[in-house]
Design an enzyme around this catalytic site. Structure first.
Site, mmCIF file in Angstrom:
data_model
loop_
_atom_site.group_PDB
_atom_site.id
_atom_site.type_symbol
_atom_site.label_atom_id
_atom_site.label_comp_id
_atom_site.label_asym_id
_atom_site.label_seq_id
_atom_site.Cartn_x
_atom_site.Cartn_y
_atom_site.Cartn_z
ATOM 1 N N SER A 99 -5.297 5.497 102.640
ATOM 2 C CA SER A 99 -6.279 4.420 102.728
ATOM 3 C C SER A 99 -6.746 4.005 101.344
ATOM 4 C CB SER A 99 -7.487 4.855 103.572
ATOM 5 O OG SER A 99 -8.172 5.910 102.932
ATOM 6 N N THR A 100 -7.373 2.828 101.299
ATOM 7 C CA THR A 100 -8.064 2.360 100.100
ATOM 8 C C THR A 100 -9.506 2.070 100.487
ATOM 9 O OG1 THR A 100 -6.042 1.376 99.211
ATOM 10 C CG2 THR A 100 -8.131 0.599 98.292
ATOM 11 N N LYS A 125 -8.385 4.980 95.891
ATOM 12 C CA LYS A 125 -7.136 4.721 96.592
ATOM 13 C C LYS A 125 -6.402 6.025 96.805
ATOM 14 C CE LYS A 125 -3.033 1.765 96.519
ATOM 15 N NZ LYS A 125 -2.310 0.704 95.778
ATOM 16 N N GLY A 126 -5.979 6.275 98.034
ATOM 17 C CA GLY A 126 -5.202 7.455 98.357
ATOM 18 C C GLY A 126 -3.950 7.070 99.108
ATOM 19 N N ASP A 135 4.099 5.227 84.630
ATOM 20 C CA ASP A 135 3.777 6.472 85.337
ATOM 21 C C ASP A 135 2.694 7.205 84.560
ATOM 22 O OD1 ASP A 135 3.662 8.903 86.586
ATOM 23 O OD2 ASP A 135 5.793 9.364 86.430
ATOM 24 N N ASP A 161 -10.950 18.971 105.520
ATOM 25 C CA ASP A 161 -10.659 18.544 104.143
ATOM 26 C C ASP A 161 -11.934 18.565 103.297
ATOM 27 O OD1 ASP A 161 -8.988 17.783 102.086
ATOM 28 O OD2 ASP A 161 -9.056 15.645 102.556
ATOM 29 N N ASP A 203 5.293 14.260 93.318
ATOM 30 C CA ASP A 203 4.667 13.302 92.409
ATOM 31 C C ASP A 203 4.483 11.958 93.097
ATOM 32 O OD1 ASP A 203 3.605 12.323 90.076
ATOM 33 O OD2 ASP A 203 5.348 12.777 88.832
#
Length: 657
Positions: A44-45, A40-41, A426, A156, A638
């Protein structure tokens, strides 16, 4: 693949701009199913999925704006031209289908077992032979040469975007930032001012990639070219040779992230790369790497793009290097090597574990022996005031590549109308502790009865979760389900419990919760960080070192800023999971509660938060998103998670002042 490709004239996306005779671009819902998430970013996932009965990887983009939708169609056009079945290239992850119609926009790729190259290096601590490194480099260079011939810049390149098959051959993936070179130049020309430099808007859209892999010219805000990809390629191959994260001396990626933050600010690292020629430590000759390979890496990351070789030249040089490597080097197919570096049939590593499931199973398997009667029954029911709740949340990776925050919302917990729970966790040094806690803490809270006060229940839920997670971690390490050494994930936590007209907030770490009380911020938490003298004194009394490093006080060798957390077993008992619980009686003066991870509070004051909500339509999900996106715009580095709970009836049409 077992999925029929419609005729090209009807096989197109919803806009009609994408069409293909090679792969289906719209699929019947019955032909595919999404299984568990793989990665997951922020954009997108990726899911493990089934398509026509076969195992595939499905990429589901986050489409929040029309620009995101434009990007999806651009990427689809690029991919099916580059990666259609008849133009298959072995070094690229193959696109096999897409669903380019609402509501589920998806792309389907060949499935590769985890881990990717980054996890192979830093989680499994794989030590490839020089022969393996050169072969991987050669295959990757060939794939990038192929893209260059087609006029495409990947933008990338990094180990996390390189998938490895069972024979250790690389496959370049994630074309989310890829563009045709002509399109990059076209955009730049449109945005140039008289000075000959692109505008700030161009920089924000086009200075993309991952900082430690970005070429100096990109950091100087020039445009991407093939030579920018060459630079990223060199950083990645050197990382494969050395086994350490660039600009650190650590193998473990989560720990290296902390070291990078301690050593450089983003601006300092950028300046060092651009102005001082800083590069990662080059692999030593003792590694067995031939001087010709080390020289090639250095030329590939030269400060002057014109001095870097092309991928065509790189491929030719690597072929020569391959021929000169000793015959007795470990081959890719060596059974002995596979045994030494990890059985290829077993791909267990820490992120392959579902820590969400582990937390839920543990809470269910450790039920308290008690009869259930609820806290709401023991509070004064004669009170005329009881808050009316509406709630919403928003979470984003922000500028981080991975999401380590988790959260839960349990309105009407245990089917009690006046009992509500909300929490944020977190994570640091990985997401495992946060994922475990987001299921375990509410699971424990559901089990407590009126014999335990809400304050004690919250405290016990935190402490029991901490013990359970650390025991679970040790168990999996002993069983070899976790292969990474010296891995000590943790998370900070804040949990709110509303029982009729009473609010209880438990906090361990630097997440925060505030009330809007009569128009003023009313803090419900205090930060537990090493810069707090009382917390620092407590840590030292426990026998753990606290010292000033770079910009603040930090705890132990792990250099944590927080002094309370769940997990972090290498710092126990000093970094305790014992929360601080603050309680208050709610009244009509209390308009809303805001809870958030430190990604929000790093760039916003309590007053800022109240002001933004005041100027936002009173819908809690929208308010949460507005706060998170504003924090990102202000430069938060973050993950950001926000929960907003309105405590009295509001209208979404309420006038905004």
């Amino acid at each position: 693949m077992g999925v029929e490709v419609p005729p090209e004239e009807s096989n197109r996306c919803v806009r009609g701009c994408c069409r293909s005779a090679a792969i289906p671009l719209h699929l019947p819902p019955s032909s595919f199913s999404l299984l568990s998430p793989i990665a997951k970013g922020s954009e997108s996932t990726v899911y493990e999925a089934r398509l026509g009965g076969e195992r595939v990887a499905a990429k589901k983009p986050v489409l929040s704006t029309s620009d995101d939708l434009d990007k999806f169609h651009y990427q689809l056009q690029l991919l099916w031209w580059v990666l259609p079945i008849e133009l298959d290239h072995p070094g690229l992850a193959r696109l096999v289908a897409a669903h380019a119609r609402p509501p589920n926009y998806l792309m389907f790729f060949d499935f590769f077992e985890p881990p990717n190259l980054a996890d192979k290096i830093h989680v499994e601590e794989w030590n490839p032979s020089v022969q393996q490194v050169v072969t991987i480099a050669t295959d990757l260079a060939k794939a990038l040469q192929y893209l260059n011939i087609l006029g495409i810049v990947h933008r990338d390149i990094k180990p996390a975007n390189i998938l490895i098959d069972k024979d250790f051959h690389p496959h370049l993936a994630d074309f989310g930032l890829a563009m045709y070179q002509k399109d990059i130049k076209h955009v730049s020309v449109e945005n140039w001012r008289s000075s000959g430099k692109p505008t700030g808007g161009f920089h924000k859209k086009n200075m993309v990639g991952t900082l430690i892999y970005m070429a100096p010219e990109i950091l100087r805000k020039d445009i991407h070219t093939e030579k920018s990809d060459v630079y990223s390629f060199a950083i990645s191959i050197n990382e494969l040779l050395t086994g350490v994260v660039p600009y650190t001396d650590l193998r473990a990626e989560a720990q290296a992230h902390t070291v990078l933050e301690m050593t450089y600010t983003e601006q300092q690292l950028t300046a060092a790369i651009v102005s001082q020629g800083l590069r990662p430590a080059l692999a030593l000759p003792e590694s067995g790497a031939p001087p010709s390979l080390l020289s090639l890496i250095q030329r590939c990351w030269d400060s002057d793009p014109q001095q870097r070789p092309s991928f065509k030249d790189i491929t030719e040089e690597l072929k020569i290097i391959e021929k000169h490597i000793a015959v007795n080097s470990c081959s890719l197919a060596s059974p002995a090597n596979k045994s030494q570096n990890g059985n290829t049939e077993v791909h267990h590593y820490q992120e392959a574990l579902s820590w969400l499931n582990q937390g839920e199973l543990f809470a269910k398997g450790n039920k308290l022996d008690s009869t259930v009667d609820h806290w709401s029954d023991i509070f004064d029911q004669s009170s005329k005031y009881c808050p009316t709740l509406s709630w919403g949340s928003f979470a984003t990776c922000g500028r981080r590549e991975t999401m380590e925050d988790t959260h839960f919302m349990l309105p009407h917990m245990s089917e009690e109308k006046d009992l509500h729970a909300f929490g944020i966790f977190d994570g640091h040094r990985g997401s495992a502790a946060a994922e475990f806690s987001v299921r375990a803490v509410p699971g424990f809270l559901k089990q407590f009865n009126s014999n335990t006060s809400p304050t004690d229940a919250l405290t016990e839920a935190f402490v029991r979760t901490d013990i359970a997670f650390r025991e679970e971690l040790i168990l999996h390490q002993k069983s070899k389900r976790i292969t990474q050494k010296n891995w000590h994930p943790g998370c900070t936590a804040v949990t709110a419990l509303i029982v009729r007209n009473k609010l209880f907030v438990a906090n361990a770490g630097d997440c925060r919760a505030i009330l809007n009380r009569a128009g003023e911020p009313f803090p419900m938490t205090r930060d537990h960080v090493a810069s707090c003298p009382k917390e620092r004194e407590r840590i030292v009394k426990e026998g753990t070192e606290v010292k000033w490093q770079i910009d603040t006080w930090r705890v132990g060798a792990a250099a944590l800023q927080v002094t309370r957390s769940i997990g972090d077993d290498d710092l126990k008992p000093a970094v305790t999971a014992q929360p601080e619980v603050i309680e208050t009686i709610l009244s009509p003066d209390d308009e809303f509660l805001v809870m958030a991870s430190d990604g929000l509070w790093d760039v916003m004051s309590n007053e800022d938060v109240l002001s933004i909500i005041k100027d936002t339509v009173k819908e809690p999900g929208m308010c949460s998103k507005r706060l998170a996106t504003e924090a990102a715009a202000r430069g938060s580095k973050d993950n950001i998670t926000v929960i907003v709970v309105f405590l009295r009836p509001v209208s979404t049409a309420e006038r905004i002042y």
